[in-house]
Design an enzyme around this catalytic site. Structure first.
Site, PDB file in Angstrom:
ATOM      1  N   ASP A 128     -61.418 -35.694  13.054  1.00  0.00           N
ATOM      2  CA  ASP A 128     -61.573 -34.799  11.897  1.00  0.00           C
ATOM      3  C   ASP A 128     -62.897 -34.961  11.133  1.00  0.00           C
ATOM      4  OD1 ASP A 128     -59.099 -33.885  12.542  1.00  0.00           O
ATOM      5  OD2 ASP A 128     -58.107 -34.474  10.677  1.00  0.00           O
ATOM      6  N   GLU A 223     -57.456 -25.770  10.944  1.00  0.00           N
ATOM      7  CA  GLU A 223     -56.018 -25.975  10.728  1.00  0.00           C
ATOM      8  C   GLU A 223     -55.689 -26.125   9.229  1.00  0.00           C
ATOM      9  OE1 GLU A 223     -55.305 -29.853  12.241  1.00  0.00           O
ATOM     10  OE2 GLU A 223     -53.131 -29.672  12.186  1.00  0.00           O
TER      11      GLU A 223
HETATM   12  O1  F6P Z   1     -56.091 -36.627  12.148  1.00  0.00           O
HETATM   13  C1  F6P Z   1     -56.393 -36.106  13.382  1.00  0.00           C
HETATM   14  C2  F6P Z   1     -55.466 -34.967  13.704  1.00  0.00           C
HETATM   15  O2  F6P Z   1     -55.744 -34.570  15.030  1.00  0.00           O
HETATM   16  C3  F6P Z   1     -55.525 -33.777  12.766  1.00  0.00           C
HETATM   17  O3  F6P Z   1     -56.604 -32.921  13.017  1.00  0.00           O
HETATM   18  C4  F6P Z   1     -54.183 -33.145  12.996  1.00  0.00           C
HETATM   19  O4  F6P Z   1     -53.772 -32.409  11.876  1.00  0.00           O
HETATM   20  C5  F6P Z   1     -53.291 -34.316  13.219  1.00  0.00           C
HETATM   21  O5  F6P Z   1     -54.116 -35.370  13.673  1.00  0.00           O
HETATM   22  C6  F6P Z   1     -52.178 -34.080  14.201  1.00  0.00           C
HETATM   23  O6  F6P Z   1     -51.408 -35.232  14.265  1.00  0.00           O
HETATM   24  P1  F6P Z   1     -50.248 -35.475  15.317  1.00  0.00           P
HETATM   25  O7  F6P Z   1     -50.887 -35.650  16.651  1.00  0.00           O
HETATM   26  O8  F6P Z   1     -49.588 -36.720  14.831  1.00  0.00           O
HETATM   27  O9  F6P Z   1     -49.370 -34.270  15.269  1.00  0.00           O
END
Ligand code: F6P
Length: 324
Positions: A128, A223
């Site tokens: 991110d 997102e």
């Molecule tokens: O923090 C990194 C990230 O990939 C974000 O961009 C995303 O919102 C989140 O992790 C998704 O997390 P998970 O894989 O736990 O659903």
């Protein structure tokens, strides 16, 4: 500093393996024992550890993911969980801990420091790029290249069918991936949480581009951009208001988190790993290793998680110029 522990925590990111390899080999260089903690803070609570030597990390410099596995651990948020974690550190004679992860993982590391006076160092590992004090987090560059590659392919289809694509990219609360990849793929518009773009502005932009002869467009949506609607609802609204467009949505999702780390992330992970071990060796704690202008820098962990790097709004201005 006789024994250093290391864990990867939170969302995995390309380059984590490279950093682990670097930490293990730097420890070996300084004759420090290195203990890997499996599955992040969960492994720390459950005493799931393994001793790592230089051979344990062979063949991983070019691998995505993390060979130590990762997890998001609710139990560590409780004082009782952290007590168990501290016990594991003591049981394994670990003198200092390197945490590779994002802001949640750093918050956990700081708790260990503040509650048990335990030496901790952070390496920012998240695609991110939402950590203050470093221009790049580990994995951000690879994720950008993955996104660029994916959207280039989507564009082929958009052009063939005269379509308007909304492409959602990751970034829980931040628009760094969207902004940079949006420039790189020539997005018509880039929607990010840091800027309140109105749907009407989007409609005007699309109408103007149609007038100028454009037959297909890509809109990159972070997102975290949440104007009360998700990307599918935004696309539906646009489809309703601009019936001449054929609208499609593509959510890139977790492909952005995997894959071979880029050259940039491999070099960064290697440099950060060396610095993290050397900081612990020199009795430093509560510090994040970052990078600025190609040089390794150090930032207090507290600052890294409490402050926010401003988004480069000039990139939005540049994007608009490209779309005139
Ligand atoms: O923090 C990194 C990230 O990939 C974000 O961009 C995303 O919102 C989140 O992790 C998704 O997390 P998970 O894989 O736990 O659903």
């Amino acid at each position: 500093m006789k024994t250093i522990g290391v864990l990867t925590s939170g969302g995995d990111s390309p380059g984590m393996n490279t950093a682990l390899r670097s930490i293990v080999r730097t420890c070996a260089h300084y004759k420090i024992k290195c203990v890997g903690i499996v599955r992040g803070y969960s492994g720390l609570i459950e005493d799931n550890t393994k001793v790592l030597n230089t051979r344990s990390v062979r063949g991983i410099i070019n691998k995505g993911g993390t060979f130590l596995y990762s997890a998001r651990c609710d139990e560590f948020r409780q004082a009782s969980g952290r007590k168990k974690a501290y016990k594991t550190l003591r049981n394994n004679n670990i003198d200092g801990l390197i945490v590779i992860g994002g802001d949640g993982s750093f918050t956990g590391a700081l708790k260990l420091k503040d509650e048990f006076n335990f030496p901790v160092i952070g390496i920012p590992g998240t695609i991110d790029n939402d950590i203050f004090g470093t221009s790049h987090t580990l994995g951000y560059d690879t994720a950008l290249n993955t996104v660029m590659d994916a959207i280039d392919k989507i564009r082929d289809s958009a052009i063939s069918h005269d379509r308007l694509f909304f492409v959602e990219v990751m970034g829980k609360d931040a628009g760094y991936i969207a902004l940079r990849s949006g420039i790189a793929i020539g997005a018509q518009e880039i929607l990010i949480p840091e800027v309140n773009t109105k749907i009407n502005d989007l409609i005007d932009s699309l109408k103007n581009s149609k007038k100028s002869g454009k037959t297909s467009s890509i809109i990159v949506v972070a997102e975290g951009y949440k104007p009360g609607k998700n990307v599918y609802q935004i696309a539906d609204e646009i489809q309703e208001k601009l019936p001449n467009y054929q609208v499609r949505v593509s959510v890139l999702g977790h492909i952005q988190r995997g894959g071979r780390p880029s050259c940039f992330d491999r070099v960064l992970g290697t440099k950060m790993g060396v610095k993290a071990v050397e900081l612990l060796k020199n009795a430093k704690t509560g510090i994040m290793v970052g990078t600025q202008h190609g040089k390794i820098v150090t930032v207090p962990l507290k600052k890294a998680i409490s402050e926010k790097t401003k988004i480069d709004k000039d990139l939005l201005r540049i994007s608009k110029i490209m779309n005139t």
